[in-house]
Write a protein that holds these residues in place. Structure first.
Motif, PDB file in Angstrom:
ATOM      1  N   CYS A  11       2.012  -9.721   8.208  1.00 30.90           N
ATOM      2  CA  CYS A  11       1.755  -8.576   9.075  1.00 30.90           C
ATOM      3  C   CYS A  11       2.043  -7.315   8.270  1.00 30.90           C
ATOM      4  O   CYS A  11       2.887  -7.297   7.367  1.00 30.90           O
ATOM      5  CB  CYS A  11       2.603  -8.616  10.340  1.00 30.90           C
ATOM      6  N   ALA A  12       1.312  -6.281   8.571  1.00 31.47           N
ATOM      7  CA  ALA A  12       1.497  -4.991   7.905  1.00 31.47           C
ATOM      8  C   ALA A  12       1.538  -3.914   8.971  1.00 31.47           C
ATOM      9  O   ALA A  12       0.662  -3.857   9.843  1.00 31.47           O
ATOM     10  CB  ALA A  12       0.357  -4.720   6.934  1.00 31.47           C
ATOM     11  N   THR A  13       2.569  -3.115   8.922  1.00 29.92           N
ATOM     12  CA  THR A  13       2.694  -2.032   9.891  1.00 29.92           C
ATOM     13  C   THR A  13       2.399  -0.712   9.205  1.00 29.92           C
ATOM     14  O   THR A  13       2.785  -0.504   8.048  1.00 29.92           O
ATOM     15  CB  THR A  13       4.107  -1.996  10.499  1.00 29.92           C
ATOM     16  N   LEU A  14       1.697   0.140   9.906  1.00 30.70           N
ATOM     17  CA  LEU A  14       1.414   1.478   9.394  1.00 30.70           C
ATOM     18  C   LEU A  14       2.328   2.443  10.122  1.00 30.70           C
ATOM     19  O   LEU A  14       2.213   2.631  11.333  1.00 30.70           O
ATOM     20  CB  LEU A  14      -0.047   1.844   9.627  1.00 30.70           C
ATOM     21  N   ALA A  15       3.253   3.029   9.386  1.00 30.75           N
ATOM     22  CA  ALA A  15       4.181   4.009   9.946  1.00 30.75           C
ATOM     23  C   ALA A  15       4.011   5.291   9.142  1.00 30.75           C
ATOM     24  O   ALA A  15       4.232   5.292   7.927  1.00 30.75           O
ATOM     25  CB  ALA A  15       5.612   3.499   9.861  1.00 30.75           C
ATOM     26  N   GLY A  16       3.587   6.352   9.806  1.00 26.55           N
ATOM     27  CA  GLY A  16       3.265   7.551   9.047  1.00 26.55           C
ATOM     28  C   GLY A  16       2.052   7.282   8.196  1.00 26.55           C
ATOM     29  O   GLY A  16       1.015   6.833   8.686  1.00 26.55           O
ATOM     30  N   ASN A  17       2.183   7.488   6.916  1.00 26.03           N
ATOM     31  CA  ASN A  17       1.072   7.257   5.993  1.00 26.03           C
ATOM     32  C   ASN A  17       1.284   6.031   5.125  1.00 26.03           C
ATOM     33  O   ASN A  17       0.543   5.833   4.166  1.00 26.03           O
ATOM     34  CB  ASN A  17       0.903   8.466   5.070  1.00 26.03           C
ATOM     35  N   GLN A  18       2.270   5.227   5.420  1.00 25.03           N
ATOM     36  CA  GLN A  18       2.587   4.134   4.527  1.00 25.03           C
ATOM     37  C   GLN A  18       2.519   2.776   5.223  1.00 25.03           C
ATOM     38  O   GLN A  18       2.953   2.626   6.359  1.00 25.03           O
ATOM     39  CB  GLN A  18       3.975   4.328   3.930  1.00 25.03           C
ATOM     40  N   PHE A  19       1.958   1.804   4.490  1.00 24.18           N
ATOM     41  CA  PHE A  19       1.929   0.427   4.944  1.00 24.18           C
ATOM     42  C   PHE A  19       3.203  -0.287   4.528  1.00 24.18           C
ATOM     43  O   PHE A  19       3.714  -0.077   3.432  1.00 24.18           O
ATOM     44  CB  PHE A  19       0.760  -0.327   4.292  1.00 24.18           C
ATOM     45  N   LEU A  61       4.726  -1.463  -2.370  1.00 26.42           N
ATOM     46  CA  LEU A  61       3.762  -0.423  -2.739  1.00 26.42           C
ATOM     47  C   LEU A  61       4.300   0.347  -3.933  1.00 26.42           C
ATOM     48  O   LEU A  61       5.443   0.813  -3.917  1.00 26.42           O
ATOM     49  CB  LEU A  61       3.539   0.520  -1.553  1.00 26.42           C
ATOM     50  N   MET A  62       3.480   0.477  -4.972  1.00 24.24           N
ATOM     51  CA  MET A  62       3.915   1.187  -6.179  1.00 24.24           C
ATOM     52  C   MET A  62       3.331   2.598  -6.224  1.00 24.24           C
ATOM     53  O   MET A  62       4.061   3.572  -6.359  1.00 24.24           O
ATOM     54  CB  MET A  62       3.481   0.410  -7.417  1.00 24.24           C
ATOM     55  N   PHE A  63       2.020   2.682  -6.166  1.00 24.94           N
ATOM     56  CA  PHE A  63       1.342   3.977  -6.302  1.00 24.94           C
ATOM     57  C   PHE A  63       0.184   4.062  -5.320  1.00 24.94           C
ATOM     58  O   PHE A  63      -0.448   3.068  -4.992  1.00 24.94           O
ATOM     59  CB  PHE A  63       0.772   4.146  -7.719  1.00 24.94           C
ATOM     60  N   LYS A  70      -8.548  10.643  -6.281  1.00 25.25           N
ATOM     61  CA  LYS A  70      -8.090  10.691  -7.673  1.00 25.25           C
ATOM     62  C   LYS A  70      -6.721  11.352  -7.857  1.00 25.25           C
ATOM     63  O   LYS A  70      -6.215  11.425  -8.972  1.00 25.25           O
ATOM     64  CB  LYS A  70      -9.093  11.421  -8.580  1.00 25.25           C
ATOM     65  N   GLU A  71      -6.116  11.850  -6.806  1.00 25.08           N
ATOM     66  CA  GLU A  71      -4.808  12.487  -6.922  1.00 25.08           C
ATOM     67  C   GLU A  71      -3.709  11.529  -6.459  1.00 25.08           C
ATOM     68  O   GLU A  71      -3.835  10.901  -5.410  1.00 25.08           O
ATOM     69  CB  GLU A  71      -4.748  13.754  -6.063  1.00 25.08           C
ATOM     70  N   GLN A  72      -2.641  11.455  -7.236  1.00 23.82           N
ATOM     71  CA  GLN A  72      -1.548  10.579  -6.859  1.00 23.82           C
ATOM     72  C   GLN A  72      -0.787  11.189  -5.696  1.00 23.82           C
ATOM     73  O   GLN A  72      -0.347  12.342  -5.768  1.00 23.82           O
ATOM     74  CB  GLN A  72      -0.595  10.373  -8.039  1.00 23.82           C
ATOM     75  N   THR A  73      -0.644  10.418  -4.621  1.00 21.93           N
ATOM     76  CA  THR A  73       0.037  10.929  -3.437  1.00 21.93           C
ATOM     77  C   THR A  73       1.356  10.218  -3.175  1.00 21.93           C
ATOM     78  O   THR A  73       2.171  10.687  -2.398  1.00 21.93           O
ATOM     79  CB  THR A  73      -0.853  10.803  -2.186  1.00 21.93           C
ATOM     80  N   GLU A  74       1.540   9.046  -3.765  1.00 16.54           N
ATOM     81  CA  GLU A  74       2.790   8.319  -3.576  1.00 16.54           C
ATOM     82  C   GLU A  74       3.222   7.700  -4.903  1.00 16.54           C
ATOM     83  O   GLU A  74       2.384   7.182  -5.643  1.00 16.54           O
ATOM     84  CB  GLU A  74       2.626   7.175  -2.559  1.00 16.54           C
TER      85      GLU A  74
END
Lengths: 109, 113
Positions: free
Chosen positions: A89-97, B45-47, B52-56
């Protein structure tokens, strides 16, 4: 951590039986998704359920979401040997999975 | 086939080597991601790149260096890795960076000796 946690970690069933796996998460979410991964391969998206939805169906898949309990379940009906895989399962919170550690499902022919 | 390809599929390297992982998406997506998958751990999650712009950059050690020359290609340059960096490295893409389904490549299985 905001990650989802799947339960059980491993599940073994006979072909034709139903498989149920659960996911719990910790914070408010935008949506929750289920993915499948065959051994050593990439993840494949199965189904997405939004935070204002309670149940969703796709073929043999049924997903429920209970935001009050911060949990979701994935039901695979009439399982097949080809369903053998890991399910995340993957949750999306804000802008991140955030992904959990997955449930490893084995369907015995 | 998800429309996301990764090369190489397998890579063995020494700690002093320099290598690069490549990802290409044929879906017209604007966002691309690198994930690390280790045994018994959640996907990390790494990047994240958007247009084309890195956001994380999730506190990834500098021995991992991403490059995104255009919206279809993403590289991960590797330099002086450690054995604990051995893992499956997955690339993914999505139309945008939020509330979107991600499409994953098959991954590169990396072994650092």
């Amino acid at each position: 951590s905001q990650q989802g946690e799947e339960d059980p970690q491993a599940l073994s069933i006979q072909e034709g039986e139903n498989a149920t796996m659960n996911c719990s998460y910790k914070t408010s979410i935008n949506n929750l998704q289920w993915y499948r991964q065959n051994s050593g391969r990439g993840l494949v998206h199965l189904i997405l359920i939004r935070s204002n939805e309670r149940e969703k169906h796709s073929g043999r898949l049924r997903v429920t979401l209970d935001t009050s309990k911060k949990s979701s379940s994935l039901l695979i009906t009439a399982s097949r040997a080809a369903d053998t895989a890991s399910y995340f399962c993957a949750t999306l919170a804000g802008n991140q999975f955030y992904f959990g550690t997955g449930t490893s499902l084995t369907v015995i022919p | 086939e998800t429309g996301v390809t990764q090369t190489p599929r397998h890579l063995v390297m020494g700690m002093t080597n320099k290598k690069s992982l490549k990802c290409e998406q044929h879906l017209g997506h604007n966002a691309m991601y690198w994930y690390k998958q280790s045994a018994k751990k959640p996907l990390e999650l790494m990047f994240v790149y958007n247009f084309k712009e890195q956001t994380e950059n999730n506190s990834v050690p500098s021995r991992f260096s991403p490059e995104c020359p255009n919206s279809s290609h993403l590289f991960l340059h590797l330099h002086t890795l450690q054995p604990e960096d051995s893992a499956l490295y997955l690339c993914a893409s999505s139309q945008g960076t939020s509330q979107e389904t991600q499409y994953f490549g098959p991954g590169t299985r990396l072994l650092v000796l």
